[in-house]
Design an enzyme around this catalytic site. Structure first.
Site, PDB file in Angstrom:
ATOM      1  N   CYS A   1       0.926  -1.226   0.137  1.00  0.00           N
ATOM      2  CA  CYS A   1      -0.023   0.040   0.014  1.00  0.00           C
ATOM      3  C   CYS A   1       0.848   1.442  -0.183  1.00  0.00           C
ATOM      4  CB  CYS A   1      -0.949  -0.003   1.297  1.00  0.00           C
ATOM      5  SG  CYS A   1      -0.218  -0.020   2.845  1.00  0.00           S
TER       6      CYS A   1
ATOM      7  N   GLU B   1       4.642   1.232   0.770  1.00  0.00           N
ATOM      8  CA  GLU B   1       6.164   0.712   1.148  1.00  0.00           C
ATOM      9  C   GLU B   1       7.149   1.280   0.113  1.00  0.00           C
ATOM     10  OE1 GLU B   1       3.446  -0.998   1.974  1.00  0.00           O
ATOM     11  OE2 GLU B   1       3.730  -2.078   3.716  1.00  0.00           O
TER      12      GLU B   1
END
Lengths: 873, 85
Positions: A478, A480
């Site tokens: 999501c 990183e």
């Protein structure tokens, strides 16, 4: 009837995509036992074989036996299983859930048969989740449906892996960590959300499609064969086994693709409709080509990338495998085909819509607390757009504009989109992204390209990462920040530079430490009342100063990070020894060159383990309240506060009321006793208002936390770093936390994300929120996360769009790393909660992902409704 | 004939509850409903000569390996259809 304002932008997809999306809306999450069956069967036949070879043969057997399924109207084909939203358990990672739930599952299957088949199609709430057993289908954990005739084989396979799974082996050895008892207590009290090594051992990374695109599968097999000849008998014998295993795995993938090609040929023979018949023939030809050779056309390349995306997802339990900068990877094929007149933009747009539906079909069968409690059923396939080229110029291209347009016309949760914001990106590109935001799907999220590059240089510079290489980064999972590299792709006599991921899984290591929960235990001398455990060694301090309290908090936090790091390292070691990655290893630079899999540092960059936290804003608000009320103004004592917390400030508990939002809580008969203390807590300075008092506490916390992560080492002997995203953990972690000193009530969700204000407390407008959010250096952490909810009227028309873009730029220029928008009227969400059947296709942005409203748990629904809604920007 | 849609070669599963019939383009066919006269048997372990039952939903493949009757055999190189099946 509730009146609300709908979102401004609302387009419809092509007819084909509409049909396929309707199939998807009608499909339920379904379990298939084929893959685990064939995998386990082969694995057991090869007892005594070298593990990586055994693994390769098991994967080959499983891939080779998957039943192909092609739906009518599909242009992009293949799937994880023979169901549209298919997935399967991997008992070689974890079998304990099934063993523990065996009796319950059998009982469910007996009772399910009593319900009529009619009930089968009446699941209004829950979307694609199989929320209850019915007919011949058993519900697993309220999400997955399993045919009851497959329950015995599931249990049989689970039993075969007891004592041999990554979980069981890891657990055996992690008990040797001296502080293991502390770890157990931390997990039971939900200070940490879940284990790392056997739940989601891969993912939150960016895939690299380069090798199959460049060499084709036959080419890769030949590389392995040549390497085998080169290294057989030489020192570093593991390289021989790696190459042999990779060759074997690739043969399995080839078989799998050819089975699909055969199926397409068969379908073309029985199909009566001429148009559909020709489409099946075309599909067969594409599959036959890519089963051996490098793709030459856009459609072949798109199919190749999707096939390998699936292949990686099938080899392990994975969430957050990001396609990366797919628009830049596929651009050479797109441009080439357009120039030759082989494809039109309309056809490309239709294919991109089909691609969206295929990614949305992807499901992940992980352990239950992970799928529901953390992921909300999402699989986080994050497609990045924008950013810079290797030479520093804008990387945005025309294909990415079409990707944005397909995200508008065919709105689906996957792939989510991330725009790597840089001042060099064209204004028209950014405005197109804003148009997409106004659809209300929450994508693209906006990430700060320069902050990411700075983070990457700080953490990967020692591994040789340069500025040029850093520009190849993309978002894994999501949010990183993940390093990449540049590859020279050859197509039709020309060479192109394309980006690809260059590091293995991140968000492994320490999964989500609940900061408010640790503070609760500081106040209670290390004791957790919910589980009646002495979790931490009692500090026995009277907490006479703020510094003393904060110091103990940091001590408890550090102890948690230490023991969780050690235990999860052991789990990951069990994972890399028992189930080494082969598909992903083959794809990741430089595994093929080195002859080493990911688990043995074959990748170019390996500093990927991190320490995730949750509830940071509630922590900071609570610390501010303690500092002001107890230590400065002495308005009440610690003991008085603890009593108020014990009584939940005179309110019923969230689990009693069934609402987890701070705004819907119900007072009990004792509320007057605590009203003064609670008001003082609520009135204490709150994060999000550009107030030095609380922002300085936030800055001090961030500075300490980001730095201390580096003191801990991963299995790759590399330092850990900070990661700050909530995903959905702010709900289950809030559910087990008592009321907090900032005035939050027991069981209610924490503030979402990492720099979002707690609902209702950001009172000075968005720019004040930005100032608070940027009181620390975001490049010291892998990410920061900010959600903003805006009423559709606040961004309406062209002027509204420009204002939203200026707002975004404002945040990026202040040094904020990430921002994402929910453009929605909260009244619509309340209506959707009351009448879910009318809102099957409604999507919202949670924290780093977009999900169907009906597939979100009530905790998260309540939390999103409660978020501050900006009426103007 | 006690056969279901899910056992038919024309059936394409959408999920564990339902699927499509390729024979008549019906997009909403329940897996457990009785099949029609155009039923064609799908290949599964149930009708394979190498499969023997040890339980209602479990059995053996070639007397050695655990198998299960509903395992699809379309891609199984060892499949041999039983006589009279």
């Amino acid at each position: 009837m509730i009146e609300f304002t709908n979102r401004e932008i609302n387009k419809t997809p092509t007819k084909r995509a509409q049909i396929l999306r309707d199939f998807y809306y009608n499909a339920k999450s379904s379990v298939s036992m084929e893959f685990p069956y064939w995998y386990t069967r082969k694995w057991n036949e090869l007892e005594g074989e070298i593990t990586i070879i055994r693994r390769a043969e098991a994967l080959k057997e499983a891939f080779s036996h998957l039943t192909p399924k092609i739906f009518p109207k599909e242009l992009l084909v293949m799937g994880k299983t023979n169901h549209m939203r298919g997935s399967y358990p991997m008992p070689w990672l974890s079998a304990s859930y099934f063993m523990a739930a065996s009796d319950k599952l059998y009982e469910e299957s007996l009772n399910a048969g009593k319900l009529s088949a009619d009930k089968v199609s009446k699941f209004g709430t829950g979307g694609g989740n199989v929320t209850e057993s019915a007919g011949s289908v058993v519900s697993i954990a309220g999400k997955f449906g399993l045919r009851k005739e497959e329950l015995p084989i599931l249990m049989d396979l689970a039993k075969k892996w007891v004592g041999k799974s990554v979980e069981d082996i890891g657990c055996k050895y992690e008990k040797m960590v001296p502080e293991y008892d502390l770890k157990e207590s931390i997990m039971k009290s939900v200070i940490c959300m879940f284990d790392s090594g056997y739940t989601l051992p891969q993912g939150r990374e960016v895939i690299d499609y380069y090798y199959p695109l460049q060499y084709g599968i036959d080419g890769l097999i030949n590389i392995c064969k040549d390497k085998i000849k080169e290294v057989a008998g030489s020192p570093e014998m593991d390289r021989l086994y790696f190459y042999k295993a990779t060759q074997t795995m690739l043969e399995g993938i080839q078989n799998w693709i050819l089975n699909y090609a055969k199926e397409a040929r068969y379908l073309s023979e029985i199909e009566k409709d001429e148009k559909q018949k020709n489409e099946y023939i075309e599909i067969a030809e594409i599959l036959e080509w890519i089963s051996a050779k490098p793709p030459q056309t856009f459609r072949q390349a798109l199919q190749m990338t999707f096939t390998f995306h699936l292949a990686v997802l099938n080899e392990d339990c994975i969430s957050g495998l990001s396609p990366g900068r797919l628009g830049q990877v596929l651009y050479p094929y797109y441009k080439n085909d357009l120039e030759k007149g082989l494809i039109s933009k309309e056809k490309v747009s239709e294919l991109l819509e089909c691609m969206r539906i295929k990614y949305t079909e992807l499901d992940c069968f992980a352990s239950m607390g992970v799928v529901g409690g953390v992921l909300s059923g999402n699989t986080f396939n994050n497609l990045s757009i924008g950013g810079l080229k290797k030479n520093g110029g804008s990387a945005a291209n025309e294909l990415e504009l079409l990707i944005l347009e397909s995200g508008i016309s065919c709105a689906t949760p996957q792939p989510t989109l991330s725009l790597l914001y840089d001042e060099k990106l064209p204004e028209a590109f950014k405005l197109k992204a804003i148009e997409c935001n106004k659809v209300g799907t929450g994508y693209p999220a906006w990430m700060n390209n320069q902050v990411a590059i700075e983070f990457l240089l700080k953490n990967y510079g020692h591994e040789g990462l340069t500025v040029e290489e850093a520009r190849a980064w993309a978002i894994g999972g999501c949010l990183e920040t993940s390093p990449g590299t540049w590859h020279k792709l050859e197509l039709d006599g020309k060479t192109y530079l394309i980006p690809g991921g260059a590091a293995p899984a991140t968000s492994v290591g320490v999964h989500f430490i609940s900061l408010p929960k640790i503070l609760e235990l500081v106040l209670h001398n290390g004791y957790d009342s919910r589980t009646d455990q002495q979790v931490y060694k009692a500090h026995d301090s009277k907490l006479e100063s703020f510094d003393e309290l904060f110091s103990i908090f940091k001590k408890y936090f550090a102890e948690s990070v230490k023991v969780l790091t050690l235990c999860n390292n052991i789990q990951h070691d069990a994972w890399r020894k028992i189930t080494p990655s082969l598909v992903n290893s083959m794809l990741k630079p430089d595994c093929l060159a080195k002859g080493k899999d990911i688990g043995n540092k074959g990748s170019r960059y390996n500093t990927t383990f991190n320490v995730e936290i949750c509830g940071g804003v509630n922590l900071v608000n609570s610390l501010a309240s303690l500092k002001k009320n107890i230590y400065e103004e002495k308005s009440f004592s610690i003991d008085e506060l603890k009593n108020a917390i014990k009584e939940n400030f005179g309110y019923k508990k969230a689990k009693e009321t069934g609402s987890f939002s701070i705004f819907d809580q119900v007072p009990n008969e004792n509320v007057d006793k605590w009203v003064k203390i609670r008001k003082l807590c609520l009135d204490a300075p709150k994060y999000g208002n550009d107030e030095e008092y609380v922002d300085s506490i936030f800055a001090a916390w961030e500075e300490w936390y980001c730095e201390m992560c580096h003191d801990f080492k991963s299995i790759y002997d590399e330092p850990l770093y900070a990661c700050q995203i909530s995903v959905s953990t702010h709900a289950p972690m809030g559910a087990v936390t008592l009321a907090t000193p900032d005035g939050r009530l027991e069981g209610t969700t924490y503030a979402d994300a990492s720099v979002s204000a707690y609902p209702g407390t950001d009172k000075n407008g968005p720019y004040a929120l930005f100032a608070s959010a940027c009181c620390w250096d975001h490049s010291n952490s892998q990410n920061s996360q900010l959600n903003m909810k805006i009423h559709p009227s606040g961004v309406s028309g062209q002027q509204g769009a420009k204002k939203l873009l200026e707002l975004t730029k404002g945040y990026m220029r202040k040094g904020g790393f990430h921002i994402q928008y929910n453009i929605v009227d909260s009244k619509m969400l309340k209506d959707a909660q009351a009448n879910p059947d009318d809102y099957r296709d409604l999507m919202v942005r949670v924290a780093g992902f977009t999900q169907y409203w009906v597939e979100l748990g009530k905790h998260i629904q309540d939390e999103i409704i409660a978020r501050t809604e900006y009426e103007s920007v | 004939m006690n056969t279901k849609h899910k056992d038919c070669l024309n059936y394409l599963s959408l999920d564990v509850f339902k699927g499509f019939c390729r024979n008549n383009d019906n997009a909403n066919v329940l897996a457990d409903e009785a099949s029609c006269n155009d039923f064609k048997k799908t290949l599964t372990c149930r009708i394979c000569a190498h499969y023997t039952y040890t339980d209602e939903f479990l059995g053996l493949c070639k007397d050695k390996q655990t198998a299960y009757p509903d395992l699809n055999a379309k891609t199984c190189e060892m499949f041999e259809q039983k006589e009279n099946q």
